[in-house]
Design an enzyme around this catalytic site. Structure first.
Site, PDB file in Angstrom:
ATOM      1  N   HIS A 186       3.272   4.091   2.912  1.00  0.00           N
ATOM      2  CA  HIS A 186       1.904   4.406   2.500  1.00  0.00           C
ATOM      3  C   HIS A 186       1.130   4.903   3.715  1.00  0.00           C
ATOM      4  CE1 HIS A 186       1.643   1.662  -1.309  1.00  0.00           C
ATOM      5  NE2 HIS A 186       2.805   2.283  -1.222  1.00  0.00           N
ATOM      6  N   GLU A 239      -1.672   3.996   5.019  1.00  0.00           N
ATOM      7  CA  GLU A 239      -2.171   2.925   5.872  1.00  0.00           C
ATOM      8  C   GLU A 239      -1.070   2.350   6.752  1.00  0.00           C
ATOM      9  OE1 GLU A 239      -4.129   2.014   1.762  1.00  0.00           O
ATOM     10  OE2 GLU A 239      -2.373   3.083   2.505  1.00  0.00           O
ATOM     11  N   CYS A 256      -0.609  -3.032   1.627  1.00  0.00           N
ATOM     12  CA  CYS A 256      -1.401  -2.502   2.732  1.00  0.00           C
ATOM     13  C   CYS A 256      -2.502  -3.473   3.143  1.00  0.00           C
ATOM     14  CB  CYS A 256      -1.972  -1.139   2.364  1.00  0.00           C
ATOM     15  SG  CYS A 256      -0.672   0.114   2.186  1.00  0.00           S
TER      16      CYS A 256
END
EC number: 3.5.4.33
Length: 164
Positions: free
Chosen positions: A65, A67, A98
């Site tokens: 992801h 992040e 996250c």
């Protein structure tokens, strides 16, 4: 690393918007390679120390992801797993994974653009960052450049449906 100076009289809101524009630039890089357009930057003392965009499809890695990529890069740049004094800007509300990484890395503050009704864990489905049962809490702000961040996702999925 990218340095952005603060102009005389610039408010915190416009500073957040400026950094969110950097996250949006990252999201557009994801879109260019066919990934869902989500972008993130980690900022400390007016310097981007980590940047990333969604690369789950490209890497076949469910943890890739925006992040997570930005946090890893920031940790490497700073030579520490504790991202003290850092703010994470991300175009979409962080998911549970996250949010957990944000807590584990001790990010001081999160700013996100648009909420995620299906997986958002920074105020929508729950608020993991403010849960006092954890040994760290992270301040957060939502809705910064919300329309632009939401449009990135809406337009991407609209084009995807048309292609199918």
């Amino acid at each position: 690393m990218h340095v952005r100076g603060k102009k005389k009289g610039e408010s915190v809101v416009s500073e957040d918007e400026a950094w969110m524009q950097e996250a949006i630039r990252q999201a557009k890089l994801a879109e260019q390679i066919g990934e869902v357009p989500i972008g993130a930057v980690v900022v400390r003392d007016g310097v981007v120390v980590g940047a990333g965009y969604n690369v789950r499809e490209t890497t076949r890695d469910p943890t890739a992801h925006a992040e997570m990529v930005a946090i890893r890069q920031a940790s490497e740049a700073l030579g520490a797993w504790r991202l003290l004094g850092c703010t994470l800007y991300v175009t979409l509300e962080p998911c549970p994974m996250c949010a957990g990484a944000i807590l584990q890395s001790r990010v001081e503050r999160v700013v996100y653009g648009t909420s995620d009704p299906k997986a958002g864990c920074v105020g929508t489905l729950m608020d993991l960052l403010q849960d006092r049962r954890f040994n760290h809490v992270t301040e957060w702000t939502s809705g910064v450049l919300r329309e632009e961040c939401a449009a990135l996702l809406t337009d991407f999925f609209r084009r995807l449906r048309v292609r199918k």
